[in-house]
Motif scaffolding. Structure first.
Motif, PDB file in Angstrom:
ATOM      1  N   PHE A 137     -46.225  16.590 -37.115  1.00 26.60           N
ATOM      2  CA  PHE A 137     -47.680  16.467 -37.239  1.00 26.60           C
ATOM      3  C   PHE A 137     -48.120  16.172 -38.669  1.00 26.60           C
ATOM      4  CE2 PHE A 137     -48.338  19.580 -33.463  1.00 26.60           C
ATOM      5  CZ  PHE A 137     -47.977  18.578 -32.590  1.00 26.60           C
ATOM      6  N   GLY A 138     -47.177  16.216 -39.613  1.00 22.64           N
ATOM      7  CA  GLY A 138     -47.525  16.034 -41.018  1.00 22.64           C
ATOM      8  C   GLY A 138     -48.409  14.828 -41.294  1.00 22.64           C
ATOM      9  N   PRO A 139     -48.058  13.647 -40.772  1.00 22.22           N
ATOM     10  CA  PRO A 139     -48.893  12.461 -41.034  1.00 22.22           C
ATOM     11  C   PRO A 139     -50.306  12.572 -40.479  1.00 22.22           C
ATOM     12  CG  PRO A 139     -46.704  11.823 -40.227  1.00 22.22           C
ATOM     13  CD  PRO A 139     -46.816  13.293 -40.040  1.00 22.22           C
ATOM     14  N   HIS A 140     -50.519  13.475 -39.519  1.00 22.23           N
ATOM     15  CA  HIS A 140     -51.847  13.594 -38.908  1.00 22.23           C
ATOM     16  C   HIS A 140     -52.743  14.599 -39.632  1.00 22.23           C
ATOM     17  CE1 HIS A 140     -50.306  11.190 -35.668  1.00 22.23           C
ATOM     18  NE2 HIS A 140     -49.419  12.097 -35.317  1.00 22.23           N
ATOM     19  N   ALA A 141     -52.157  15.369 -40.554  1.00 21.45           N
ATOM     20  CA  ALA A 141     -52.924  16.459 -41.179  1.00 21.45           C
ATOM     21  C   ALA A 141     -54.152  15.941 -41.914  1.00 21.45           C
ATOM     22  CB  ALA A 141     -52.014  17.247 -42.122  1.00 21.45           C
TER      23      ALA A 141
ATOM     24  N   SER B  83     -41.829  23.673 -27.801  1.00 23.00           N
ATOM     25  CA  SER B  83     -41.125  24.940 -27.973  1.00 23.00           C
ATOM     26  C   SER B  83     -40.283  24.970 -29.238  1.00 23.00           C
ATOM     27  CB  SER B  83     -40.255  25.224 -26.752  1.00 23.00           C
ATOM     28  OG  SER B  83     -39.315  24.179 -26.574  1.00 23.00           O
ATOM     29  N   ARG B  84     -39.574  23.852 -29.539  1.00 27.99           N
ATOM     30  CA  ARG B  84     -38.684  23.880 -30.691  1.00 27.99           C
ATOM     31  C   ARG B  84     -39.465  24.070 -31.983  1.00 27.99           C
ATOM     32  NH1 ARG B  84     -34.899  18.735 -30.129  1.00 27.99           N
ATOM     33  NH2 ARG B  84     -36.869  17.854 -29.406  1.00 27.99           N
ATOM     34  N   GLY B  85     -40.606  23.388 -32.091  1.00 30.01           N
ATOM     35  CA  GLY B  85     -41.382  23.524 -33.310  1.00 30.01           C
ATOM     36  C   GLY B  85     -41.915  24.931 -33.482  1.00 30.01           C
ATOM     37  N   SER B  86     -42.345  25.556 -32.376  1.00 31.01           N
ATOM     38  CA  SER B  86     -42.907  26.896 -32.484  1.00 31.01           C
ATOM     39  C   SER B  86     -41.833  27.932 -32.728  1.00 31.01           C
ATOM     40  CB  SER B  86     -43.689  27.231 -31.217  1.00 31.01           C
ATOM     41  OG  SER B  86     -42.833  27.143 -30.103  1.00 31.01           O
ATOM     42  N   ASP B  87     -40.620  27.686 -32.212  1.00 30.81           N
ATOM     43  CA  ASP B  87     -39.544  28.657 -32.374  1.00 30.81           C
ATOM     44  C   ASP B  87     -39.073  28.744 -33.820  1.00 30.81           C
ATOM     45  OD1 ASP B  87     -37.980  27.972 -29.158  1.00 30.81           O
ATOM     46  OD2 ASP B  87     -39.643  29.294 -29.752  1.00 30.81           O
ATOM     47  N   ARG B  88     -39.093  27.579 -34.511  1.00 29.14           N
ATOM     48  CA  ARG B  88     -38.560  27.606 -35.868  1.00 29.14           C
ATOM     49  C   ARG B  88     -39.664  27.755 -36.915  1.00 29.14           C
ATOM     50  NH1 ARG B  88     -37.381  21.980 -34.482  1.00 29.14           N
ATOM     51  NH2 ARG B  88     -38.882  20.598 -35.490  1.00 29.14           N
ATOM     52  N   ARG B  89     -40.882  28.075 -36.460  1.00 30.78           N
ATOM     53  CA  ARG B  89     -41.969  28.261 -37.414  1.00 30.78           C
ATOM     54  C   ARG B  89     -41.738  29.519 -38.235  1.00 30.78           C
ATOM     55  NH1 ARG B  89     -46.104  29.015 -34.123  1.00 30.78           N
ATOM     56  NH2 ARG B  89     -46.409  26.799 -33.802  1.00 30.78           N
ATOM     57  N   ASP B  90     -41.792  29.385 -39.557  1.00 32.21           N
ATOM     58  CA  ASP B  90     -41.589  30.530 -40.439  1.00 32.21           C
ATOM     59  C   ASP B  90     -42.871  31.341 -40.545  1.00 32.21           C
ATOM     60  OD1 ASP B  90     -38.991  29.704 -40.987  1.00 32.21           O
ATOM     61  OD2 ASP B  90     -39.673  28.385 -42.628  1.00 32.21           O
TER      62      ASP B  90
ATOM     63  N   ARG C  11     -49.523  21.257 -40.049  1.00 32.19           N
ATOM     64  CA  ARG C  11     -48.192  20.935 -40.579  1.00 32.19           C
ATOM     65  C   ARG C  11     -47.141  21.918 -40.084  1.00 32.19           C
ATOM     66  NH1 ARG C  11     -51.131  20.661 -45.567  1.00 32.19           N
ATOM     67  NH2 ARG C  11     -51.730  18.509 -46.093  1.00 32.19           N
ATOM     68  N   GLU C  12     -47.519  23.201 -40.044  1.00 33.66           N
ATOM     69  CA  GLU C  12     -46.554  24.220 -39.658  1.00 33.66           C
ATOM     70  C   GLU C  12     -46.302  24.253 -38.153  1.00 33.66           C
ATOM     71  OE1 GLU C  12     -47.951  27.909 -41.161  1.00 33.66           O
ATOM     72  OE2 GLU C  12     -47.463  27.459 -43.253  1.00 33.66           O
ATOM     73  N   ALA C  13     -47.276  23.780 -37.375  1.00 33.51           N
ATOM     74  CA  ALA C  13     -47.105  23.784 -35.923  1.00 33.51           C
ATOM     75  C   ALA C  13     -45.916  22.926 -35.523  1.00 33.51           C
ATOM     76  CB  ALA C  13     -48.374  23.292 -35.235  1.00 33.51           C
ATOM     77  N   ASP C  14     -45.744  21.794 -36.196  1.00 30.51           N
ATOM     78  CA  ASP C  14     -44.637  20.888 -35.909  1.00 30.51           C
ATOM     79  C   ASP C  14     -44.536  19.920 -37.083  1.00 30.51           C
ATOM     80  OD1 ASP C  14     -43.008  18.721 -34.958  1.00 30.51           O
ATOM     81  OD2 ASP C  14     -43.396  19.404 -32.911  1.00 30.51           O
ATOM     82  N   PRO C  15     -43.358  19.782 -37.674  1.00 34.55           N
ATOM     83  CA  PRO C  15     -43.205  18.867 -38.822  1.00 34.55           C
ATOM     84  C   PRO C  15     -43.648  17.442 -38.508  1.00 34.55           C
ATOM     85  CG  PRO C  15     -41.253  20.248 -38.592  1.00 34.55           C
ATOM     86  CD  PRO C  15     -42.105  20.516 -37.384  1.00 34.55           C
TER      87      PRO C  15
END
Length: 458
Positions: free
Chosen positions: A407-411, A372-379, A401-405
């Motif tokens: 996740f960046g290493p998995h992109a 929820s936190r990642g989706s709430d602060r998604r620009d 990457r935008e779904a949740d910071p």
């Protein structure tokens, strides 16, 4: 009925056996205290079966079967309980074996009918391939040595041509190899345990059609949350292999229909999967399980086609009705005995929270909290409003990457596996864990965001 029989795995022991099946002049026997994995067949006039009391009469003692499931010290009490009130096979129905021929009169090329020792419930057309003294080589018509065996000329496993017709047994057609493949990535539906399905072999066969059908249906029963559910979809057939299930504290057996072609086997399994509300679990070609960049069209074709030119579409909608059919195969399936596993499944308005990822509802709230936190602060993203199925690999990486910071290493994994928008929409949590190496937590969270994407909430 109860009788005494030699333990085929320990011929010096005489045990109590139960008749669990009949075909022609043969009995399917199960040693009491054993399980259905060691059933065996004997002719009604076999010297290896005798009426209850014969062993004691001749100064012997009844023994527990090899692999007795209980403690050996409990055998006397088990024996007492087994025989108490049981139906004993009467002495009058036992017959002496006929005398053996005096010489081996077989010649190479002679035709006969013979028990398939690898699948002893089947009797098949055969030919004498070679003769050596008192031994003959039995070769099965239509097979290339896979089931051949040597036996004595007076073996009780070989019969003259016409024997099955005379006794009412079912003679199998000449062999043709059949091989059925299992789709482990398909949705197993509400009745089959996904973990158990994953432990099954990738294919059943190559073997006779009846053997492959028996193995596939038995696998569905063994993988069921409740074996009674799968069993309820089947009707008693004739001439085919035997399957079994355990429910209501009892062992239940049922004959499948006699089959002789891959088309018939696949149609039977397709209808069974339809009743189980599962995806296409079986096909006549290996399922592609490692390519994650399939397009939507490629995915649906590879998972829905059974035979060239013949497509069987499996229904996944719980509200979809089953239309009755009139062919003989359908008489062995019970499309009306559908068993709902919960009140939710009976409610036409019910929709699983995360249908495509196959996540249990108990996990849904936890995943929602994790994400929820990642989706709430998604620009606001340049991806908003675009059809996800048209996304490029770079678009997918941006979405991750935008779904949740975190996740960046998995992109970069999505570039490595060339996952574009169409492939993204087909991803499941188990696929990401198995082929991409993601851990459970990230896989569940990514799956949650993919489902939001499908619902138009990204």
């Amino acid at each position: 009925m109860k009788l005494e029989a030699q333990d085929p795995r320990n011929t010096t022991s005489t045990c109590i056996a139960t008749v669990v099946g009949l075909t022609g002049a043969r009995l399917r026997l199960r040693l009491d205290g054993s399980d259905n994995k060691n059933d065996f067949w004997r002719l009604v006039d076999s010297a290896e079966i005798q009426p209850i009391g014969n062993c004691e009469k001749n100064g012997g003692m009844l023994q527990p079967p090899l692999g007795f499931r209980l403690n050996a010290s409990s055998w006397p009490m088990f024996l007492l309980k087994t025989l108490n009130g049981a139906e004993m096979a009467p002495i009058r129905i036992f017959h002496k074996e006929p005398p053996s021929p005096s010489h081996n009169f077989f010649k190479m090329g002679m035709k006969l009918e013979a028990v398939d020792r690898k699948n002893p419930h089947f009797i098949c057309p055969a030919t004498i391939g070679e003769v050596r003294g008192s031994e003959v080589l039995v070769t099965f018509d239509g097979w290339r040595g896979a089931f051949d065996y040597w036996c004595r000329f007076d073996s009780r496993d070989i019969f003259p041509v016409g024997w099955c017709s005379l006794t009412g047994d079912n003679l199998q057609p000449p062999g043709t190899k059949v091989c059925i493949y299992l789709n482990k990535n398909g949705s197993t539906g509400p009745h089959l345990d996904k973990k158990k399905v994953q432990q099954l072999p990738d294919h059943f066969g190559p073997a006779r059609a009846s053997v492959v059908l028996q193995q596939a249906v038995q696998a569905c029963i063994d993988c069921a949350y409740h074996q009674k559910t799968v069993f309820s979809f089947l009707k008693q057939g004739h001439g085919g292999a035997v399957i079994s299930a355990v429910f209501d504290r009892e062992q239940h057996t049922l004959n499948l229909p006699a089959v002789n072609s891959i088309t018939y086997v696949l149609r039977f399994l397709e209808k069974l999967c339809h009743n189980l509300r599962s995806d296409n679990l079986f096909g006549n070609q290996p399922f592609t399980q490692t390519h994650l960049s399939l397009t939507t069209t490629e995915y649906s074709h590879s998972h829905d086609r059974y035979l060239p030119g013949e497509t069987f579409a499996l229904g996944n909608s719980l509200a979809r009705s089953l239309e009755p059919h009139s062919d003989s195969m359908d008489s062995t399936l019970n499309p009306t005995n559908l068993v709902s596993t919960s009140q939710n499944l009976r409610n036409p308005g019910y929709r699983p929270l995360l249908p495509s990822c196959g996540l249990p509802l108990s996990t849904a709230s936890a995943v929602r909290r994790l994400c929820s936190r990642g989706s709430d602060r998604r620009d606001a993203s340049r991806l908003s409003g675009r059809d996800p199925s048209l996304w490029t690999v770079e678009d997918v990486m941006q979405f991750v990457r935008e779904a949740d910071p975190q996740f960046g290493p998995h992109a970069d994994l999505f570039r490595k596996h060339e996952i574009d928008g169409k492939a993204l929409l087909l991803l499941r949590s188990d696929t990401m864990m198995k082929y991409m190496g993601l851990k459970l937590g990230p896989a569940l969270k990514l799956c949650y965001h993919i489902d939001r994407l499908k619902q138009g909430k990204f």
